[in-house]
Structure formats: C-alpha cells, structure tokens
Scaffold this motif. Structure first.
Motif, PDB file in Angstrom:
ATOM      1  N   LYS A 100      -5.420  -6.305   2.542  1.00  0.00           N
ATOM      2  CA  LYS A 100      -5.527  -7.670   3.001  1.00  0.00           C
ATOM      3  C   LYS A 100      -5.693  -7.195   4.628  1.00  0.00           C
ATOM      4  CE  LYS A 100      -2.794  -9.678  -0.315  1.00  0.00           C
ATOM      5  NZ  LYS A 100      -1.547 -10.606  -0.527  1.00  0.00           N
ATOM      6  N   GLY A 101      -6.265  -6.102   4.749  1.00  0.00           N
ATOM      7  CA  GLY A 101      -6.580  -5.863   6.276  1.00  0.00           C
ATOM      8  C   GLY A 101      -5.545  -5.060   6.854  1.00  0.00           C
ATOM      9  N   PHE A 102      -4.574  -4.536   6.131  1.00  0.00           N
ATOM     10  CA  PHE A 102      -3.471  -3.836   6.816  1.00  0.00           C
ATOM     11  C   PHE A 102      -3.951  -2.279   6.358  1.00  0.00           C
ATOM     12  CE2 PHE A 102       0.004  -6.175   8.092  1.00  0.00           C
ATOM     13  CZ  PHE A 102      -0.143  -7.629   7.183  1.00  0.00           C
ATOM     14  N   THR A 103      -3.462  -1.392   7.146  1.00  0.00           N
ATOM     15  CA  THR A 103      -3.564   0.073   7.032  1.00  0.00           C
ATOM     16  C   THR A 103      -2.201   0.756   7.757  1.00  0.00           C
ATOM     17  OG1 THR A 103      -4.524   0.406   9.334  1.00  0.00           O
ATOM     18  CG2 THR A 103      -6.131   0.117   7.532  1.00  0.00           C
ATOM     19  N   ALA A 104      -1.837   1.804   7.006  1.00  0.00           N
ATOM     20  CA  ALA A 104      -1.088   2.709   7.551  1.00  0.00           C
ATOM     21  C   ALA A 104      -1.216   4.082   7.452  1.00  0.00           C
ATOM     22  CB  ALA A 104       0.305   2.230   6.659  1.00  0.00           C
TER      23      ALA A 104
ATOM     24  N   LEU B  16       0.991  -1.145   0.106  1.00  0.00           N
ATOM     25  CA  LEU B  16      -0.135  -0.042   0.081  1.00  0.00           C
ATOM     26  C   LEU B  16       0.887   1.403  -0.222  1.00  0.00           C
ATOM     27  CD1 LEU B  16       0.023   1.143   3.315  1.00  0.00           C
ATOM     28  CD2 LEU B  16      -1.599  -0.582   3.367  1.00  0.00           C
ATOM     29  N   ARG B  17       0.136   2.419  -0.106  1.00  0.00           N
ATOM     30  CA  ARG B  17       0.886   3.731  -0.378  1.00  0.00           C
ATOM     31  C   ARG B  17      -0.067   4.528   0.504  1.00  0.00           C
ATOM     32  NH1 ARG B  17       0.823   4.863  -6.704  1.00  0.00           N
ATOM     33  NH2 ARG B  17       1.949   6.750  -6.042  1.00  0.00           N
ATOM     34  N   HIS B  18       0.565   5.783   0.981  1.00  0.00           N
ATOM     35  CA  HIS B  18      -0.140   6.612   2.010  1.00  0.00           C
ATOM     36  C   HIS B  18      -1.031   7.371   1.262  1.00  0.00           C
ATOM     37  CE1 HIS B  18       2.435  10.051   1.060  1.00  0.00           C
ATOM     38  NE2 HIS B  18       1.374  10.787   1.601  1.00  0.00           N
ATOM     39  N   ILE B  19      -0.671   7.669   0.030  1.00  0.00           N
ATOM     40  CA  ILE B  19      -1.777   8.602  -0.778  1.00  0.00           C
ATOM     41  C   ILE B  19      -3.103   8.085  -1.064  1.00  0.00           C
ATOM     42  CG2 ILE B  19       0.229  10.068  -1.553  1.00  0.00           C
ATOM     43  CD1 ILE B  19      -0.126   8.887  -4.333  1.00  0.00           C
TER      44      ILE B  19
END
Lengths: 109, 112
Positions: free
Chosen positions: A57-61, A48-51
């Motif tokens: 897959k259930g991951f966030t950042a 993933l990328r922040h923008i």
C-alpha cells in the motif's frame, strides 16, 4: 529484555504529505520486525515484515540495526491510511511477538 | 469468511466471578496466542500454545489460565476477575513460528 518503542501516540498529516511512523527496539540479537495495522472497526492485520523487503500500500520500512530502528514510511499519505499502526518484534528462538504501544495516524483531507 | 473468531465480542462479568473467553480458527494453524491489551497500551502476551504445548509468560498472573482441547479451539479462563483485568483480549494464530499472525476481532471484557 526486548522492548519496542513507538514514541508518538498520534501523528496527524495532510493528504499527500510524507509519513514516517517511528519504531525503535531494544534487543541484542537478530530480530524480526513487523508492522501491523488496525483500521477502524477491523482486526489487527499484518502490513509488512522486514525480511520480505516489500512495499505494501505504498508503505516501506527498513531495518536499521545501527540505530535499532524500523520506521514505517510512505511518500504521499492517503485518507484511507488513517489507522492504528503497531510495530512488533520477534527474536530468534522465541515464537511470540512483542508489540509497541501503537501510533494513530490521522490523514486529513 | 472470518478465520479467527472470538466470542463474545463484548463480555461483562462480575468482580470475582469466573469467566471464559473463546477463540476458534479455521486455518489449521498450530500456534495460538492470547494477548491482553489495556487502553492506549501495547498488546501484552499472556501465553501461547505450540500444538499442545502450553507456554506461559513469566509475568502472567495465576488468575489467568488457558485450555486448548483441539487444534481449532483455545480458551482463556479468568478464575477471579478483578477490576484491573478489564481489557481487550486478543487471540492470534500462526503457522509455526516464522509466520505472521492472524488476529481475531478481540473480546472486550468489562468487570463490574
């Protein structure tokens, strides 16, 4: 100079436990932050990328500019999440990514 | 349906003997990158091509060269490999600078 730090080489959790993979960066401008993942015997791929502000897959950042962090989180780890995770940064005006040294996530049954 | 292909997967070369690693892509991406990754370390950018423009990193040794004869292919040449050049070499592509990378599987170089 820009730098990406992943302080943990290995993170081991049990299935169903929350996961947080830490990433800190040093850069004075407005960076783009990414997470890449490498599963066993597979190539590195974008997670993933922040923008995009998305959950994959259930991951966030979330990018925290005050703390210069971009930690990767998942509330309930799955065994298939076991992999090598790399945080990466790109600054404005520069094409290439700078990578951290990676964190190996082991999710135990 | 591999889109970024690196050949060979494993390469053994002799100390001081020139070696070439290959990367090809079917994505028509205009940017191609070469990274060096040593054990337990971050991938380190060696250089990249933006179209035909070669962009070398300041700390990339002169021993490392690159060629991009067309959009699809990019080569990494190591003129005189030393023991310290043993590493995984990763090729990646992107469409312009705002996109994420697509990586190849890498070539693991051993120097004997």
């Amino acid at each position: 100079a820009q730098r990406v730090t992943q302080p943990e080489k290995l993170l081991s959790v049990f299935k169903g436990a929350p996961v947080e993979l830490k990433c800190n960066y040093s850069y004075s401008g407005s960076p783009e932050l990414f997470w890449y993942v490498q599963y066993s015997r597979q190539r590195l791929q974008l997670l993933l990328r922040h923008i995009s502000r998305e959950s994959i897959k259930g991951f966030t950042a979330d990018l925290n500019k005050g703390e210069t962090s971009f930690h990767l989180k998942k509330p309930f780890a799955q065994e298939e999440d076991s992999a090598m995770y790399y945080c990466a940064l790109r600054n404005t005006g520069r094409r290439a990514l700078t990578f951290g040294s990676g964190t190996r996530l082991q999710v135990q049954p | 349906d591999a889109m970024v292909i690196q050949n060979p997967r494993y390469q053994v070369t002799q100390f001081g003997k020139p070696v070439t690693l290959s990367c090809s892509q079917t994505l028509n991406h205009n940017v191609m990158y070469w990274y060096q990754q040593k054990s337990s370390q971050a991938p380190k950018l060696l250089f990249h091509y933006y179209d035909k423009d070669f962009n070398n990193e300041a700390d990339t040794p002169d021993n490392f060269q690159s060629r991009r004869p067309n959009t699809s292919f990019c080569f990494l040449d190591i003129r005189s490999p030393g023991l310290g050049d043993a590493a995984m070499y990763l090729c990646a592509t992107s469409r312009d600078t705002a996109a994420g990378y697509t990586f190849g599987s890498g070539t693991r170089l051993t120097v004997v």
